[in-house]
Design an enzyme around this catalytic site. Structure first.
Site, short mmCIF file in Angstrom:
data_model
loop_
_atom_site.label_atom_id
_atom_site.label_comp_id
_atom_site.label_asym_id
_atom_site.label_seq_id
_atom_site.Cartn_x
_atom_site.Cartn_y
_atom_site.Cartn_z
N HIS A 192 151.99 92.33 52.31
CA HIS A 192 152.52 91.57 53.61
C HIS A 192 154.02 91.72 53.64
O HIS A 192 154.67 92.35 52.67
CB HIS A 192 151.94 90.36 53.80
CG HIS A 192 152.25 89.38 52.65
ND1 HIS A 192 153.42 89.03 52.30
CD2 HIS A 192 151.39 88.88 51.95
CE1 HIS A 192 153.35 88.15 51.36
NE2 HIS A 192 151.95 88.04 50.82
N HIS A 213 155.85 90.68 50.61
CA HIS A 213 155.91 91.74 49.14
C HIS A 213 157.13 92.76 49.62
O HIS A 213 157.83 93.19 48.76
CB HIS A 213 154.65 92.53 49.12
CG HIS A 213 153.42 91.55 48.81
ND1 HIS A 213 152.64 91.28 49.37
CD2 HIS A 213 153.24 91.13 47.43
CE1 HIS A 213 151.54 90.61 48.81
NE2 HIS A 213 152.13 90.39 47.82
N CYS A 219 145.51 76.48 39.12
CA CYS A 219 145.37 77.01 40.61
C CYS A 219 145.03 78.51 40.29
O CYS A 219 145.89 79.20 39.86
CB CYS A 219 146.83 76.81 41.20
SG CYS A 219 147.03 77.69 42.89
N CYS A 257 148.22 80.63 41.93
CA CYS A 257 149.32 80.94 41.05
C CYS A 257 148.78 81.50 39.50
O CYS A 257 149.68 82.08 38.86
CB CYS A 257 150.00 79.59 40.84
SG CYS A 257 150.67 78.89 41.97
N CYS A 268 147.77 72.65 45.03
CA CYS A 268 149.06 73.16 44.79
C CYS A 268 150.22 73.55 45.94
O CYS A 268 149.70 73.63 46.91
CB CYS A 268 148.77 74.75 44.16
SG CYS A 268 150.09 75.75 43.96
N HIS A 272 150.06 76.81 47.40
CA HIS A 272 148.69 77.24 47.89
C HIS A 272 148.02 76.05 48.43
O HIS A 272 146.81 75.56 47.83
CB HIS A 272 147.87 77.81 46.76
CG HIS A 272 148.51 79.08 46.38
ND1 HIS A 272 149.34 79.31 45.02
CD2 HIS A 272 148.56 80.44 46.92
CE1 HIS A 272 149.79 80.50 44.95
NE2 HIS A 272 149.64 81.14 45.99
N LYS A 293 155.81 79.87 55.39
CA LYS A 293 155.76 80.93 54.58
C LYS A 293 154.68 82.08 54.82
O LYS A 293 153.47 81.41 55.29
CB LYS A 293 155.55 80.66 52.99
CG LYS A 293 155.34 81.65 51.90
CD LYS A 293 155.02 81.13 50.78
CE LYS A 293 154.70 82.03 49.65
NZ LYS A 293 154.19 81.60 48.41
N LYS A 304 149.12 85.76 51.52
CA LYS A 304 147.68 85.96 51.98
C LYS A 304 147.12 84.47 52.12
O LYS A 304 146.47 84.52 53.21
CB LYS A 304 147.22 86.63 50.80
CG LYS A 304 145.51 86.90 51.11
CD LYS A 304 145.06 87.87 49.94
CE LYS A 304 143.50 88.34 50.23
NZ LYS A 304 142.57 87.49 49.56
ZN LIG Z 1 149.21 77.81 43.39
#
Ligand SMILES: [Zn+2]
Length: 506
Positions: free
Chosen positions: A19, A22, A129, A132, A146, A149, A296, A299
């Protein structure tokens, strides 16, 4: 004497399409690589894929293929996007390659030989997680999730692991960062890393138990090397380590990574290298995130704009320019279609494109297509020189947003110079010497702009270059050689660099 410059990006997980987040990293690093080549450095630019993530197993199963077939497909997808975006990487490492597995094994054996007490076995229990691929400490967990996430569930995991005595290296890494020997930039990231080091480090698990997908832990086939420990070593395995000659590239000159993974690159990685008795990279540059409406883009956090859509809007070079100019390469920045369209029209089409077009048209109209010989015009030339110096300073410091701003500044200066000198009036009144000065100064500025633009927009820069300096090399190692060579040379017809969008968009 050219200087070696070994530059890397983070390697990406094979768990979905790339995306804009990246893309920002790869484009920024590519811009640095291209700038370094221009100034004459012997650049080696590495990109690649991190393929031993546990999420690969689920993704492959869901797709009905083997993990290897899955990562092969993903590597092709990523590589295709990076080619489309003109990434000029010299190497493409994948952590499933044999050259990498061999380096990981050799690296662990080198730690075992050099610092035998810094690898040990222990029971471990913690919250993991899967986004991560790491155990999370209390400080990294908010409302049971997390921080990076918030939509993923943390997994409570208990197993016997191999550990690395990270706690033994905190003071040394702190000292190396403080002294600047190991540089962490921008300053906001360096301060975060210093605070983390000052608070003390815990030893880390570097293996996972009974996982079929990964590199077997040397001497313990029941365990695989933890995916981050495995992944960090890619920078070294790409140099040929442990084979003789790897020192030609190692240590890396710059690791470009996202701000979310500085703990791995600025704390764990240098400690690993110290334990293996290997030199540290010279520096890490931690860029910010591409945001959409302040959040942010990722994905797991949701992708608002696909990379394909963003490329299709105004072409790959315009996207490269926009990401670096608008989002920037230090802090976070927002991506919006409105701003993309606005900068495309005002800065690329109406400023840079328009300048190139009117300068070339005037050289054809008034001088039969040949650049006249004439001295530098003041104060115009001084102003351009000042912007050039500011551009170089920005680019040397990886301030790509400022570099892009200087590029536009030069084009703006030149457009203002056209307006104030009114070459059409000079032609009408037969003031030939003055007209020669204006046209020759403008031609030199267009050459300079092609050079300044080339790290940001390699294809557009080439298109400008090919009409204004046909037959000359877009010269690495010299910003000014070609500028001095174009007088008396014929130029081509103006290209359409930044066409108006075919349809009005909502
Ligand atoms: Zn994470």
């Amino acid at each position: 004497m050219t200087a070696k410059f070994f530059l890397t990006t983070a390697i990406d997980y094979s768990n979905g399409e790339p995306h804009l987040g990246h893309a920002l990293e790869k484009i920024g690093a590519d811009c640095i690589a291209r700038y370094r080549r221009l100034r004459g450095d012997d650049v080696h630019f590495l990109m690649g894929m991190d393929e031993h993530s546990q999420s690969v197993i689920q993704a492959a199963a869901a797709g009905g293929v083997t993990p290897q077939a899955w990562v092969d497909r993903m590597a092709d997808t990523f590589a295709r996007y990076w080619r489309e975006l003109h990434c000029s990487n010299d190497d493409w490492i994948r952590t499933t390659q044999p050259r990498h597995a061999g380096a990981v094994t050799a690296f662990l054996e080198q730690i075992r030989a050099h610092r035998p007490n810094d690898l040990f076995e222990a029971e471990y229990e913690g919250l993991y997680c899967t986004g991560c691929e790491e155990f999370k400490t209390d400080a990294q967990i908010v409302d049971g999730h997390c921080i990076e996430h918030p939509t993923l569930q943390l997994v409570r995991t208990k197993e016997r692991n191999h550990f690395f005595r990270l706690s033994a290296y905190g003071d040394r890494v702190l000292e190396l960062i403080r002294s600047g020997e190991f540089s962490v930039e921008p300053a906001i990231r360096r301060n975060e890393v210093l605070r983390l080091l000052e608070s003390g480090l815990q030893d880390i698990s570097i293996s996972r138990q009974r996982q079929a997908w990964g590199i077997p832990f040397p001497g313990d086939p029941q365990q695989t090397v933890y995916v981050w420990f495995d992944a960090l070593i890619n920078y070294l395995s790409a140099t040929g380590f442990p084979k003789p000659g790897f020192e030609r590239l190692w240590p890396a000159d710059l690791h470009v990574v996202g701000k979310g993974i500085t703990r791995f690159h600025c704390v764990i990685w240098p400690a690993m290298l110290l334990a293996a008795n290997l030199p540290l990279p010279r520096g890490v540059w931690a860029h910010g995130y591409v945001q959409w409406g302040g959040a942010k883009m990722s994905k797991s956090a949701g992708v608002a704009v696909t990379l394909s859509e963003a490329i299709a809007r105004h072409g790959p070079d315009a996207l490269r320019y926009f990401l670096l100019r608008e989002v920037g390469f230090d802090g976070d920045g927002d991506f919006t279609w409105e701003q993309f369209d606005a900068r495309y029209t005002s800065e690329l089409a109406n400023t840079l494109g328009n300048l190139v077009s009117r300068v070339l048209s005037m050289i054809h109209r008034y001088r039969g297509g040949t650049v006249p010989r004439a001295p530098a015009a003041q104060p115009f030339d001084d102003e351009v020189q000042q912007s050039l110096a500011a551009y170089e300073k920005a680019m040397e410091g990886h301030r790509l947003q400022l570099g892009a701003a200087r590029l536009v500044e030069v084009a703006t200066l030149a457009n203002a110079y056209v307006d104030s000198t009114a070459p059409w009036k000079l032609a009408k009144e037969g003031r030939d010497k003055e007209l020669d000065v204006v046209l020759s100064n403008l031609a030199r500025t267009v050459v300079r702009l092609a050079i300044l633009a080339s790290p940001f927009m390699p294809e557009k820069a080439r298109a400008i270059w090919d009409v204004v300096c046909p037959g000359l090399d877009l010269a690495p190692g010299s910003f000014d050689r070609a500028v001095g060579e174009i007088e008396g040379r014929a130029v081509g017809q103006p290209p359409i660099l930044f066409p108006k969008p075919a349809v009005e968009r909502a």
